[in-house]
Write a protein that holds these residues in place. Structure first.
Motif, PDB file in Angstrom:
ATOM      1  N   ILE A 103      10.220  17.623  27.895  1.00  0.00           N
ATOM      2  CA  ILE A 103      10.450  18.781  27.041  1.00  0.00           C
ATOM      3  C   ILE A 103      10.481  20.030  27.911  1.00  0.00           C
ATOM      4  O   ILE A 103       9.797  20.107  28.933  1.00  0.00           O
ATOM      5  N   THR A 104      11.297  21.015  27.514  1.00  0.00           N
ATOM      6  CA  THR A 104      11.554  22.157  28.394  1.00  0.00           C
ATOM      7  C   THR A 104      11.329  23.494  27.676  1.00  0.00           C
ATOM      8  O   THR A 104      12.254  24.295  27.549  1.00  0.00           O
ATOM      9  N   PRO A 105      10.121  23.776  27.216  1.00  0.00           N
ATOM     10  CA  PRO A 105       9.898  25.015  26.481  1.00  0.00           C
ATOM     11  C   PRO A 105       9.796  26.252  27.375  1.00  0.00           C
ATOM     12  O   PRO A 105       9.260  26.191  28.479  1.00  0.00           O
ATOM     13  N   HIS A 106      10.341  27.378  26.900  1.00  0.00           N
ATOM     14  CA  HIS A 106       9.974  28.651  27.498  1.00  0.00           C
ATOM     15  C   HIS A 106       8.646  29.076  26.856  1.00  0.00           C
ATOM     16  O   HIS A 106       8.161  28.418  25.921  1.00  0.00           O
ATOM     17  N   GLU A 145       8.416  29.134  23.009  1.00  0.00           N
ATOM     18  CA  GLU A 145       8.548  27.796  22.430  1.00  0.00           C
ATOM     19  C   GLU A 145       7.274  26.991  22.655  1.00  0.00           C
ATOM     20  O   GLU A 145       6.836  26.241  21.772  1.00  0.00           O
ATOM     21  N   GLY A 170      19.123  27.846  29.909  1.00  0.00           N
ATOM     22  CA  GLY A 170      18.359  26.667  29.518  1.00  0.00           C
ATOM     23  C   GLY A 170      19.240  25.507  29.118  1.00  0.00           C
ATOM     24  O   GLY A 170      18.891  24.338  29.350  1.00  0.00           O
ATOM     25  N   ASP A 171      20.401  25.790  28.530  1.00  0.00           N
ATOM     26  CA  ASP A 171      21.337  24.724  28.158  1.00  0.00           C
ATOM     27  C   ASP A 171      21.842  23.991  29.396  1.00  0.00           C
ATOM     28  O   ASP A 171      21.999  22.759  29.382  1.00  0.00           O
ATOM     29  N   LYS A 173       9.116  26.724  31.500  1.00  0.00           N
ATOM     30  CA  LYS A 173      10.017  27.680  32.141  1.00  0.00           C
ATOM     31  C   LYS A 173       9.313  29.008  32.399  1.00  0.00           C
ATOM     32  O   LYS A 173       8.609  29.528  31.545  1.00  0.00           O
ATOM     33  N   THR A 185      19.196  21.573  30.566  1.00  0.00           N
ATOM     34  CA  THR A 185      19.174  20.371  29.727  1.00  0.00           C
ATOM     35  C   THR A 185      20.238  19.382  30.169  1.00  0.00           C
ATOM     36  O   THR A 185      19.996  18.175  30.266  1.00  0.00           O
ATOM     37  N   ASP A 199      15.027  20.224  24.098  1.00  0.00           N
ATOM     38  CA  ASP A 199      15.021  21.655  24.394  1.00  0.00           C
ATOM     39  C   ASP A 199      15.369  22.432  23.135  1.00  0.00           C
ATOM     40  O   ASP A 199      15.814  21.869  22.128  1.00  0.00           O
TER      41      ASP A 199
END
Length: 505
Positions: free
Chosen positions: A370-373, A376, A437-438, A408, A441, A347
């Protein structure tokens, strides 16, 4: 719950009609009764309705809703479509039924009429349904624009008029902006994307008992995460277990001035149930982490930034919160990726470092999450015109790189390497704060450490994150809730899950 296209929904209706058996007019009546019941229950103090009906089956629903609500004691004015257009067979039946009643006003839609309603009149939109294949134009467009300018509460039947069920017509399309959309049996994809979902207001899903056989046997790459899916994934904690049963989670993050991100991820990993939780962070964060997360163990990764990513081989790592993009961190992180083969959760700055060179994408271990907004994602994979095209690009990249992508958004999308898409409908605008977002994760790292599969981790993790945010917003409001409130609410959500699991035993 599967998300079907407009064509599949029509086939679902026909399958139900031929296999139940039930006639099409009876099925329309079933849907109309459900919609009318919801309106009568939720608008008891609003006894006046203006129902706008088109000439197709959506209009037929509206005509039936008007009749049922009139018989329930509502004062109903009905406006029907242009007589030059042929009414559908079922709409014609319901128009005749309505005109057979005395005391109800049925008027033709007139382009020049101003429709002066008092402020308590509810506008019911049944002009165009899922069969619409082009943007509104001419008098239809003007009518919807006129209704949009009214301050009255608006309820759309099945779908807001002017909206496609499956995608975007164009940026200039005129669509009725509803306060509520009473839709039947399943979500439509356009309800779940920001450009189009903004028109639906609150979506209310009404079960009209369409064929379960059709739903089970008809394929779709798109689904909405529902309670049934979560119940099939969640595993209650076993009595005869120990900390080794639930894995080792390592949060890799933090740099000078950004230790809070590592704290949030660590606390959420602890709250989600990992057996052992470690934080690999720079020494400048030692005191903060040990005081704020005493249950977690500290691993020194540097002084003011991380330059040493070494961990044991039997751990699950979540990398990125507050990591920073210092050149030393970047070099060490890319080296770590080259030597690491187990799936990771990546992230924030981990993704920002990777996005500096497209070659770095191939360094990500297979089956990583993977966790993109959206921004990102754009840096990683390129720009797209809208969220529908972004999702299709994500499907392509997930398959190509063998990754799970959590994209996201208001309705976050989970994309698997097999091309499946899961939309999440928990969560709220209170998550639009730094630190949210943290937390995600930490949740994901903890679940993956507990041996949930990558797909299960994504689905359960995103749902947990959103549901905890819903609990937090009920207590603190969307404006005032903090990421730490979301972490604290995780316990309530796990209590809910365990109660449901016990009832299902």
């Amino acid at each position: 719950m599967k998300v079907f296209t407009a064509e599949q929904i029509r086939s679902w209706d026909q399958f139900t009609i031929s296999h139940e058996p039930v006639s099409s007019i009876q099925l329309m009546e079933r849907a109309s009764i459900a919609a009318a019941h919801w309106i009568s229950e939720h608008f008891k103090n609003h006894k006046k309705l203006a129902v706008f009906c088109g000439n197709g089956n959506n209009g037929g629903d509206g005509l039936a809703v008007a009749r049922i609500l009139y018989l329930k004691g509502f004062d109903v004015d009905v406006f029907v479509g242009d007589s030059k257009r042929k009414f559908s067979e079922d709409a014609s039946v319901n128009l005749k039924r309505l005109r057979d009643l005395s005391g109800i006003s049925v008027r033709k839609l007139s382009p020049g009429e101003h429709y002066n309603f008092d402020e308590k009149t509810i506008i019911v939109d049944a002009l165009f349904g899922t069969g619409l294949s082009r943007p509104l134009e001419g008098d239809d467009k003007k009518l919807v624009e006129q209704l949009n300018n009214k301050k009255n509460s608006k309820i759309s039947i099945d779908i807001p008029s002017g909206l496609s069920a499956d995608g975007i017509f164009d940026d200039s399309s005129v669509i009725l902006k509803a306060d509520y959309t009473l839709t039947f049996q399943c979500w439509k994809r356009t309800f779940l994307h920001p450009e189009t979902g903004n028109y639906t207001g609150k979506v209310v899903l009404l079960d009209i008992d369409l064929s379960k056989t059709y739903a089970e046997t008809t394929g779709s790459d798109y689904s909405v995460i529902d309670d049934q899916l979560i119940g099939s994934i969640f595993i209650p904690r076993q009595e005869f277990s120990h900390k080794g049963t639930y894995g080792k989670a390592v949060i890799v993050g933090g740099s000078y001035g950004k230790i809070g991100a590592a704290v949030l991820a660590t606390r959420s990993a602890l709250k989600t149930g990992a057996g052992l939780t470690f934080t690999l962070a720079p020494e400048c964060g030692y005191d903060i982490l040990q005081l704020s997360c005493p249950e977690a163990m500290f691993i020194k990764g540097g002084d003011t930034f991380i330059f040493n990513f070494e961990t044991d081989k039997d751990v699950t790592c979540g990398v990125g919160p507050g990591l920073g993009t210092h050149s030393g961190t970047e070099k060490s992180f890319l080296s770590f990726l080259k030597s690491h083969s187990q799936p990771l959760v990546l992230d924030a700055d981990a993704l920002n470092i990777i996005s500096k060179d497209q070659k770095n994408l191939k360094l990500i271990p297979k089956k990583s999450i993977i966790t993109p907004h959206p921004k990102e994602f754009e840096r990683l994979f390129g720009n797209t015109d809208n969220s529908f095209k972004r999702l299709e690009l994500a499907r392509k990249k997930a398959k190509e790189l063998n990754l799970y992508i959590i994209l996201k958004d208001h309705h976050t999308q989970i994309i698997t390497p097999h091309g499946k898409v899961f939309y999440n409908i928990t969560g709220n605008a209170g998550l639009a704060k730094g630190g949210s977002g943290d937390i995600l994760t930490g949740i994901l790292t903890s679940l993956l450490a507990q041996k949930y599969s990558e797909e299960e981790t994504c689905i359960l993790g995103v749902w947990l994150h959103g549901r905890a945010a819903d609990v937090a917003s009920e207590k603190h409001s969307k404006e005032s809730m903090l990421p730490t409130d979301v972490i604290d609410a995780l316990g309530t959500v796990f209590e809910e899950l365990n109660r449901k699991a016990e009832r299902n035993l």
